[in-house]
Design a protein around this motif. Structure first.
Motif, PDB file in Angstrom:
ATOM      1  N   TYR A 122       0.800  -1.201  -0.042  1.00 52.21           N
ATOM      2  CA  TYR A 122       0.122  -0.039   0.056  1.00 52.21           C
ATOM      3  C   TYR A 122       0.832   1.237  -0.091  1.00 52.21           C
ATOM      4  CZ  TYR A 122      -3.279   3.539   1.720  1.00 52.21           C
ATOM      5  OH  TYR A 122      -3.867   4.690   1.738  1.00 52.21           O
ATOM      6  N   HIS A 123       0.770   2.110  -1.123  1.00 50.06           N
ATOM      7  CA  HIS A 123       1.537   3.447  -1.332  1.00 50.06           C
ATOM      8  C   HIS A 123       0.405   4.281  -0.379  1.00 50.06           C
ATOM      9  CE1 HIS A 123       4.673   2.478  -4.310  1.00 50.06           C
ATOM     10  NE2 HIS A 123       3.661   1.255  -4.198  1.00 50.06           N
ATOM     11  N   THR A 124       0.955   4.684   0.862  1.00 57.35           N
ATOM     12  CA  THR A 124       0.165   5.460   1.668  1.00 57.35           C
ATOM     13  C   THR A 124       0.142   7.040   1.312  1.00 57.35           C
ATOM     14  OG1 THR A 124       2.062   6.185   3.119  1.00 57.35           O
ATOM     15  CG2 THR A 124       1.069   4.190   3.546  1.00 57.35           C
ATOM     16  N   GLN A 125       0.841   7.593   0.602  1.00 59.68           N
ATOM     17  CA  GLN A 125       0.799   8.791  -0.043  1.00 59.68           C
ATOM     18  C   GLN A 125       1.501   9.790   1.413  1.00 59.68           C
ATOM     19  OE1 GLN A 125       0.473  10.226  -2.970  1.00 59.68           O
ATOM     20  NE2 GLN A 125       0.371   8.177  -3.558  1.00 59.68           N
ATOM     21  N   ASP A 126       1.821   9.118   2.394  1.00 58.30           N
ATOM     22  CA  ASP A 126       2.385   9.889   3.535  1.00 58.30           C
ATOM     23  C   ASP A 126       3.906  10.052   3.503  1.00 58.30           C
ATOM     24  OD1 ASP A 126       0.072  10.314   4.676  1.00 58.30           O
ATOM     25  OD2 ASP A 126       0.055   8.009   5.717  1.00 58.30           O
ATOM     26  N   LEU A 127       4.337  10.913   3.963  1.00 58.57           N
ATOM     27  CA  LEU A 127       5.701  11.118   4.174  1.00 58.57           C
ATOM     28  C   LEU A 127       6.477  10.722   5.273  1.00 58.57           C
ATOM     29  CD1 LEU A 127       6.315  14.506   2.265  1.00 58.57           C
ATOM     30  CD2 LEU A 127       6.880  12.479   1.426  1.00 58.57           C
ATOM     31  N   GLY A 128       7.562   9.923   5.380  1.00 61.91           N
ATOM     32  CA  GLY A 128       8.049   9.795   6.820  1.00 61.91           C
ATOM     33  C   GLY A 128       9.791   9.483   6.629  1.00 61.91           C
ATOM     34  N   TYR A 129      10.204   9.229   7.867  1.00 60.55           N
ATOM     35  CA  TYR A 129      11.484   8.733   7.809  1.00 60.55           C
ATOM     36  C   TYR A 129      11.780   7.935   8.916  1.00 60.55           C
ATOM     37  CZ  TYR A 129      12.099  12.470  11.523  1.00 60.55           C
ATOM     38  OH  TYR A 129      11.825  13.245  12.674  1.00 60.55           O
ATOM     39  N   TRP A 130      13.037   7.401   9.181  1.00 61.36           N
ATOM     40  CA  TRP A 130      13.453   6.324  10.234  1.00 61.36           C
ATOM     41  C   TRP A 130      14.482   7.278  10.952  1.00 61.36           C
ATOM     42  CZ3 TRP A 130      10.527   2.286  10.473  1.00 61.36           C
ATOM     43  CH2 TRP A 130      10.131   1.433   9.213  1.00 61.36           C
ATOM     44  N   ASP A 131      14.485   6.880  12.155  1.00 59.89           N
ATOM     45  CA  ASP A 131      15.714   7.350  13.048  1.00 59.89           C
ATOM     46  C   ASP A 131      16.700   6.168  13.028  1.00 59.89           C
ATOM     47  OD1 ASP A 131      14.870   5.489  14.982  1.00 59.89           O
ATOM     48  OD2 ASP A 131      14.239   7.298  16.360  1.00 59.89           O
ATOM     49  N   THR A 132      17.805   6.366  13.774  1.00 59.98           N
ATOM     50  CA  THR A 132      18.800   5.366  13.806  1.00 59.98           C
ATOM     51  C   THR A 132      18.345   3.988  14.346  1.00 59.98           C
ATOM     52  OG1 THR A 132      19.940   6.420  15.781  1.00 59.98           O
ATOM     53  CG2 THR A 132      20.677   6.882  13.407  1.00 59.98           C
ATOM     54  N   LYS A 133      17.184   4.021  15.562  1.00 62.52           N
ATOM     55  CA  LYS A 133      16.936   3.143  16.324  1.00 62.52           C
ATOM     56  C   LYS A 133      15.769   2.441  15.650  1.00 62.52           C
ATOM     57  CE  LYS A 133      17.903   5.951  20.449  1.00 62.52           C
ATOM     58  NZ  LYS A 133      17.564   6.383  21.554  1.00 62.52           N
ATOM     59  N   GLY A 134      15.353   2.683  14.498  1.00 62.53           N
ATOM     60  CA  GLY A 134      14.486   1.864  13.715  1.00 62.53           C
ATOM     61  C   GLY A 134      12.919   2.608  14.122  1.00 62.53           C
ATOM     62  N   ASN A 135      12.719   3.724  14.593  1.00 65.69           N
ATOM     63  CA  ASN A 135      11.627   4.318  14.972  1.00 65.69           C
ATOM     64  C   ASN A 135      10.945   5.005  13.724  1.00 65.69           C
ATOM     65  OD1 ASN A 135      11.391   3.448  17.666  1.00 65.69           O
ATOM     66  ND2 ASN A 135      12.997   4.951  18.065  1.00 65.69           N
ATOM     67  N   LEU A 136       9.671   5.018  13.373  1.00 58.45           N
ATOM     68  CA  LEU A 136       8.974   5.530  12.385  1.00 58.45           C
ATOM     69  C   LEU A 136       8.635   6.862  12.626  1.00 58.45           C
ATOM     70  CD1 LEU A 136       8.020   5.625   9.281  1.00 58.45           C
ATOM     71  CD2 LEU A 136       5.950   4.477  10.408  1.00 58.45           C
ATOM     72  N   TYR A 137       8.935   7.996  11.929  1.00 58.87           N
ATOM     73  CA  TYR A 137       8.496   9.428  11.943  1.00 58.87           C
ATOM     74  C   TYR A 137       7.582   9.862  10.840  1.00 58.87           C
ATOM     75  CZ  TYR A 137      11.621  10.039  16.062  1.00 58.87           C
ATOM     76  OH  TYR A 137      12.102   9.980  17.115  1.00 58.87           O
ATOM     77  N   VAL A 138       6.348   9.955  11.057  1.00 57.19           N
ATOM     78  CA  VAL A 138       5.705  10.343   9.930  1.00 57.19           C
ATOM     79  C   VAL A 138       5.494  11.774   9.814  1.00 57.19           C
ATOM     80  CG1 VAL A 138       3.255  10.401   9.031  1.00 57.19           C
ATOM     81  CG2 VAL A 138       4.044   8.354  10.267  1.00 57.19           C
ATOM     82  N   VAL A 139       5.816  12.459   9.018  1.00 53.53           N
ATOM     83  CA  VAL A 139       5.715  13.973   8.828  1.00 53.53           C
ATOM     84  C   VAL A 139       4.492  14.422   8.316  1.00 53.53           C
ATOM     85  CG1 VAL A 139       6.928  15.786   7.326  1.00 53.53           C
ATOM     86  CG2 VAL A 139       8.151  13.820   7.957  1.00 53.53           C
ATOM     87  N   GLY A 140       3.684  13.829   7.233  1.00 57.20           N
ATOM     88  CA  GLY A 140       2.589  14.385   6.801  1.00 57.20           C
ATOM     89  C   GLY A 140       2.369  13.812   5.436  1.00 57.20           C
ATOM     90  N   ARG A 141       1.196  14.321   4.788  1.00 56.62           N
ATOM     91  CA  ARG A 141       0.803  14.074   3.581  1.00 56.62           C
ATOM     92  C   ARG A 141       1.840  14.538   2.275  1.00 56.62           C
ATOM     93  NH1 ARG A 141      -1.971   9.817   2.991  1.00 56.62           N
ATOM     94  NH2 ARG A 141      -3.435  10.538   1.463  1.00 56.62           N
ATOM     95  N   LYS A 142       1.810  13.592   1.430  1.00 60.75           N
ATOM     96  CA  LYS A 142       2.787  13.651   0.128  1.00 60.75           C
ATOM     97  C   LYS A 142       2.206  14.841  -0.826  1.00 60.75           C
ATOM     98  CE  LYS A 142       4.920  11.124  -3.472  1.00 60.75           C
ATOM     99  NZ  LYS A 142       4.860   9.678  -3.952  1.00 60.75           N
ATOM    100  N   TYR A 143       2.111  16.041  -0.407  1.00 60.27           N
ATOM    101  CA  TYR A 143       1.770  17.029  -1.094  1.00 60.27           C
ATOM    102  C   TYR A 143       3.018  17.871  -1.492  1.00 60.27           C
ATOM    103  CZ  TYR A 143      -2.736  15.926   0.506  1.00 60.27           C
ATOM    104  OH  TYR A 143      -4.216  15.395   0.827  1.00 60.27           O
ATOM    105  N   ALA A 144       3.216  17.920  -2.670  1.00 64.03           N
ATOM    106  CA  ALA A 144       4.542  18.755  -3.097  1.00 64.03           C
ATOM    107  C   ALA A 144       4.335  19.894  -3.921  1.00 64.03           C
ATOM    108  CB  ALA A 144       5.591  17.876  -4.008  1.00 64.03           C
ATOM    109  N   VAL A 145       5.206  20.660  -3.606  1.00 63.31           N
ATOM    110  CA  VAL A 145       5.471  21.843  -4.463  1.00 63.31           C
ATOM    111  C   VAL A 145       6.547  21.998  -5.166  1.00 63.31           C
ATOM    112  CG1 VAL A 145       5.571  24.303  -4.200  1.00 63.31           C
ATOM    113  CG2 VAL A 145       4.155  23.115  -2.465  1.00 63.31           C
ATOM    114  N   HIS A 146       6.719  22.065  -6.530  1.00 61.85           N
ATOM    115  CA  HIS A 146       7.723  22.136  -7.202  1.00 61.85           C
ATOM    116  C   HIS A 146       8.025  23.419  -7.789  1.00 61.85           C
ATOM    117  CE1 HIS A 146       7.271  17.797  -7.494  1.00 61.85           C
ATOM    118  NE2 HIS A 146       5.850  17.960  -7.812  1.00 61.85           N
ATOM    119  N   ARG A 147       9.338  24.021  -7.302  1.00 62.79           N
ATOM    120  CA  ARG A 147       9.709  25.084  -7.399  1.00 62.79           C
ATOM    121  C   ARG A 147      11.366  25.248  -7.730  1.00 62.79           C
ATOM    122  NH1 ARG A 147       7.928  30.067  -9.039  1.00 62.79           N
ATOM    123  NH2 ARG A 147       9.009  31.878  -7.946  1.00 62.79           N
TER     124      ARG A 147
END
Length: 159
Positions: free
Chosen positions: A105-130
């Motif tokens: 499932y492609h969630t359309q959510d943005l996130g990242y991993w920390d060095t301990k394997g924890n998931l951080y969710v930033v928000g939705r995948k709405y991009a501005v191209h500039r």
């Protein structure tokens, strides 16, 4: 608030809110991440209150860049999930179930991993191209909140 902790789901917890909650109640805010399509994905705990915690047993999470390649730890990308709780499909207008095209499932959510394997969710995948850059307003908000104030970035069309 139950059992000496606060829990949040539905949207990423801002660092400003989490700090104010902790200062007021003396308790951490435990963040969780899930979706209607994939069920519960990751949940922070009292033992590991960082971000949304680690993915639950049996749930596979990959974070990828625009080309579909996994991103390095600390880099933001789209969250993709495989889960035993994955939906079988979407309900069609006629009441039948239109099967899912994939087991991921492609969630359309943005996130990242920390060095301990924890998931951080930033928000939705709405991009501005500039000017050759891809900017994610919610990602900018999270980084700006590190200054200690709530921030909201609003993208407006500009000819």
């Amino acid at each position: 608030m139950q059992g000496g902790r606060g829990g949040v789901g539905g949207a990423p917890v801002s660092s400003t809110f989490a700090a104010r909650f902790s200062a007021t109640f003396g308790l951490p805010v435990l963040d969780g991440y899930g979706s209607n399509e994939a069920g519960n994905i990751a949940l922070a705990s009292l033992d590991n209150p960082e971000g949304c915690g680690r993915p639950l047993d049996g749930v596979e999470v990959t974070i990828v860049d625009a080309d579909g390649s996994p991103v390095p730890i600390g880099s933001t990308g789209e969250i993709i999930v495989r889960s035993p709780a994955m939906m079988v499909g979407y309900l069609a207008e006629d009441g039948t179930v239109a099967p899912s095209a994939s087991d991921e499932y492609h969630t359309q959510d943005l996130g990242y991993w920390d060095t301990k394997g924890n998931l951080y969710v930033v928000g939705r995948k709405y991009a501005v191209h500039r000017l050759g850059h891809t900017l994610y307003p919610e990602s900018i908000e999270r980084r700006a909140e590190a200054c200690g104030r709530p921030v909201k970035v609003v993208a407006l069309d500009d000819e």
